[in-house]
Every structure is written in C-alpha cells, then in structure tokens.
Write a protein that holds these residues in place. Structure first.
Motif, PDB file in Angstrom:
ATOM      1  N   THR A  58      -5.619  -3.749  14.988  1.00  0.00           N
ATOM      2  CA  THR A  58      -6.407  -4.973  15.054  1.00  0.00           C
ATOM      3  C   THR A  58      -5.566  -6.216  14.788  1.00  0.00           C
ATOM      4  N   SER A  59      -5.866  -7.253  15.560  1.00  0.00           N
ATOM      5  CA  SER A  59      -5.195  -8.539  15.425  1.00  0.00           C
ATOM      6  C   SER A  59      -6.248  -9.564  15.006  1.00  0.00           C
ATOM      7  N   ILE A  60      -6.209  -9.959  13.751  1.00  0.00           N
ATOM      8  CA  ILE A  60      -7.244 -10.834  13.193  1.00  0.00           C
ATOM      9  C   ILE A  60      -6.976 -12.278  13.600  1.00  0.00           C
ATOM     10  N   LYS A  61      -7.962 -12.895  14.218  1.00  0.00           N
ATOM     11  CA  LYS A  61      -7.773 -14.227  14.808  1.00  0.00           C
ATOM     12  C   LYS A  61      -8.189 -15.374  13.898  1.00  0.00           C
ATOM     13  N   LEU A  72     -14.552  -2.289   4.892  1.00  0.00           N
ATOM     14  CA  LEU A  72     -13.468  -1.521   4.295  1.00  0.00           C
ATOM     15  C   LEU A  72     -13.903  -0.819   3.008  1.00  0.00           C
ATOM     16  N   LYS A  73     -13.313   0.355   2.800  1.00  0.00           N
ATOM     17  CA  LYS A  73     -13.592   1.115   1.575  1.00  0.00           C
ATOM     18  C   LYS A  73     -12.761   0.589   0.407  1.00  0.00           C
ATOM     19  N   GLU A  74     -13.352   0.631  -0.734  1.00  0.00           N
ATOM     20  CA  GLU A  74     -12.613   0.246  -1.927  1.00  0.00           C
ATOM     21  C   GLU A  74     -11.487   1.249  -2.196  1.00  0.00           C
ATOM     22  N   ASN A  75     -10.440   0.737  -2.754  1.00  0.00           N
ATOM     23  CA  ASN A  75      -9.284   1.566  -3.126  1.00  0.00           C
ATOM     24  C   ASN A  75      -8.574   2.197  -1.927  1.00  0.00           C
ATOM     25  N   GLU A  76      -8.800   1.668  -0.760  1.00  0.00           N
ATOM     26  CA  GLU A  76      -8.105   2.147   0.434  1.00  0.00           C
ATOM     27  C   GLU A  76      -7.381   0.975   1.102  1.00  0.00           C
ATOM     28  N   ASN A  77      -6.211   1.260   1.669  1.00  0.00           N
ATOM     29  CA  ASN A  77      -5.439   0.257   2.399  1.00  0.00           C
ATOM     30  C   ASN A  77      -5.493   0.562   3.898  1.00  0.00           C
ATOM     31  N   TYR A  78      -5.418  -0.467   4.723  1.00  0.00           N
ATOM     32  CA  TYR A  78      -5.579  -0.308   6.174  1.00  0.00           C
ATOM     33  C   TYR A  78      -4.455  -1.045   6.915  1.00  0.00           C
ATOM     34  N   TRP A  79      -3.797  -0.326   7.814  1.00  0.00           N
ATOM     35  CA  TRP A  79      -2.771  -0.956   8.652  1.00  0.00           C
ATOM     36  C   TRP A  79      -3.408  -1.923   9.643  1.00  0.00           C
ATOM     37  N   ILE A  80      -2.722  -3.064   9.835  1.00  0.00           N
ATOM     38  CA  ILE A  80      -3.090  -4.013  10.899  1.00  0.00           C
ATOM     39  C   ILE A  80      -1.843  -4.276  11.747  1.00  0.00           C
ATOM     40  N   ASP A  81      -1.905  -5.219  12.675  1.00  0.00           N
ATOM     41  CA  ASP A  81      -0.896  -5.340  13.742  1.00  0.00           C
ATOM     42  C   ASP A  81       0.385  -6.074  13.338  1.00  0.00           C
ATOM     43  N   ILE A  82       0.402  -6.814  12.236  1.00  0.00           N
ATOM     44  CA  ILE A  82       1.553  -7.685  11.967  1.00  0.00           C
ATOM     45  C   ILE A  82       2.750  -6.904  11.386  1.00  0.00           C
ATOM     46  N   ASN A  83       3.956  -7.403  11.692  1.00  0.00           N
ATOM     47  CA  ASN A  83       5.197  -6.808  11.166  1.00  0.00           C
ATOM     48  C   ASN A  83       6.337  -7.825  11.298  1.00  0.00           C
ATOM     49  N   ASP A  84       7.387  -7.641  10.466  1.00  0.00           N
ATOM     50  CA  ASP A  84       8.594  -8.476  10.609  1.00  0.00           C
ATOM     51  C   ASP A  84       9.827  -7.583  10.764  1.00  0.00           C
ATOM     52  N   LEU A  85       9.657  -6.526  11.513  1.00  0.00           N
ATOM     53  CA  LEU A  85      10.743  -5.572  11.745  1.00  0.00           C
ATOM     54  C   LEU A  85      11.922  -6.233  12.474  1.00  0.00           C
TER      55      LEU A  85
END
Length: 246
Positions: free
Chosen positions: A152-155, A167-180
């Motif tokens: 997902t790309s949040i606009k 989102l669930k509590e105590n859980e982390n979720y990958w999104i589209d951003i990176n600085d690789l």
C-alpha cells in the motif's frame, strides 16, 4: 259398284294405317310430355333448394370469415396491450436498474476483477490486510504482486487514519516505502516516486545500526505510525490493487 268397292278399300287402308302407325308415334310423345310435366315441380323445387343451399353456404362462409377476422383482431389487440404492459414493466425495471447501478458504482471500481482478493474497503479504495502470514519486506512485495497489487502507498492523512483503524494492536505492517537505493531518500516501491504522505514516529526514521531501510507501520505507545525497520524482519503487510496506486 266399283266406286263403292274402291271407297271401302280406301277406308280399309286408312284404318290399317291408323292401327299400325298411329299409336306407336302418339303414345310415347304423350308419355314423355306427361312424365316431364309431372316431375317438373320436383325439379324446380330441387333447384330452389340447391340455390338456397348455395346462398346459405355463402352466408355461412362470410360469417365464419368475419368471426375469424374479429377473433384475430381481438387477439391482436390483446397482444398489443400485453406487449404495451411488458414495455411499461421493462421501462420501470430499466429505471430501477439504472438507479441501482448508480448506487453500486459508488461502492465498486470500474472493473470488478481489479479488486478480487482485496476485500477491505476504506473510503473509495480497496485493500488486503494480511492477518496470518508474517514475511520479510521483499516477500511482502512479492505477495502483493501475486495478488495483483502493490504494498500500500498511503497518499494522505484520511487514507492513513482509515488504514490505522483496521490494524491489530501489537502488530507491525509493511508498506511501500524504502531507502534501499539512497539512505534517507525514501521512495515508493509501487510508484517509483517519493511518497506524497509521511507520518513518522518520533525520532524516526533513524536507520538504527545502519540497517533499517524498509518502511512499516510500527505499533508503539498504542499507536501505529511510520518507521524504518530491518527489511528481513517478519511482519504482516497491507496490499492494494495496482489501479489504485498512482
């Protein structure tokens, strides 16, 4: 004497001729005429009956034709009325379908096949929130591609707030951003451009141990905000259809 004898001979001849020829010629002619005159009324009656029969037959045929034509005309009127009623019903159904279609279009994208596999609707967009399988960031990218979308790309803030509520509590979720590619320069893997919206946790991104290059929604202090994390960590992820990523 001779004269008398001659006269008698003439009488005898005439009498003989009358007996031999008269009756055969006269009797048949008289019988034929009598018989003909006798049956003439019967023949005339038969002819009259025949004429009356023809007249009755003609009248019956005309009446039958008229009746059949009236039946067809009546049936034709019934058919026209039935067809007209069908047209009215069809017009009403078409209007209802048009109204229903307008309502459906408010909730569905242009192509249904573009959102198959993305069952969560937020605003006008669809998403898939992975709730079971935890993977690293690269696997998450691939999982979304297999589903026909991207991470997902949040606009904007509205999208961000809508997503956080799912989102669930105590859980982390990958999104589209990176600085690789360039440390500190975050890019969307979905668009190849800089993200239009960012909302980081305090003191993030910090590239801890020079090994945090992939973006996630990190649950900290009872809230999900953006964070740079190790790309090989195992997290849940969020996908959205390709056509939504612009």
């Amino acid at each position: 004497m001779n004269l008398l004898f001659g006269f008698l001979v003439v009488l005898f001849v005439l009498s003989a001729n009358a007996q031999n020829w008269g009756p055969p010629n006269t009797q048949p002619a008289t019988c034929e005429r009598y018989c003909f005159l006798s049956i003439m009324p019967l023949l005339e009656h038969c002819k009259k009956l025949q004429d009356e029969l023809k007249l009755l037959k003609h009248e019956a045929e005309n009446k039958c034709d008229s009746t059949i034509e009236n039946m067809f005309n009546s049936q034709d009127e019934k058919t026209k009325l039935h067809y007209f009623n069908i047209r009215l019903i069809a017009a009403g159904m078409e209007q209802n379908l048009s109204s229903l279609n307008e309502k459906v279009e408010e909730y569905l994208p242009e192509r249904i096949d573009e959102v198959i596999g993305f069952h969560t609707k937020i605003g006008s967009k669809y998403y898939h929130f992975e709730t079971l399988e935890k993977v690293n960031w690269f696997e998450a990218v691939n999982k979304c591609l297999e589903r026909g979308g991207h991470l997902t790309s949040i606009k904007n803030e509205d999208e961000f707030n809508g997503i956080k509520e799912k989102l669930k509590e105590n859980e982390n979720y990958w999104i589209d951003i990176n600085d690789l590619a360039d440390e500190g320069e975050f890019i969307s893997i979905a668009t190849g451009r800089k993200p239009s919206y960012l909302n980081w946790h305090a003191n993030e991104p910090n590239n801890q141990n020079n090994n945090e290059h992939c973006g996630d929604l990190w649950y900290k202090q009872k809230v999900h905000l953006m964070n740079d994390a190790k790309c090989d960590e195992k997290n849940l992820f969020i996908c959205e259809p390709k056509h939504q990523v612009k």
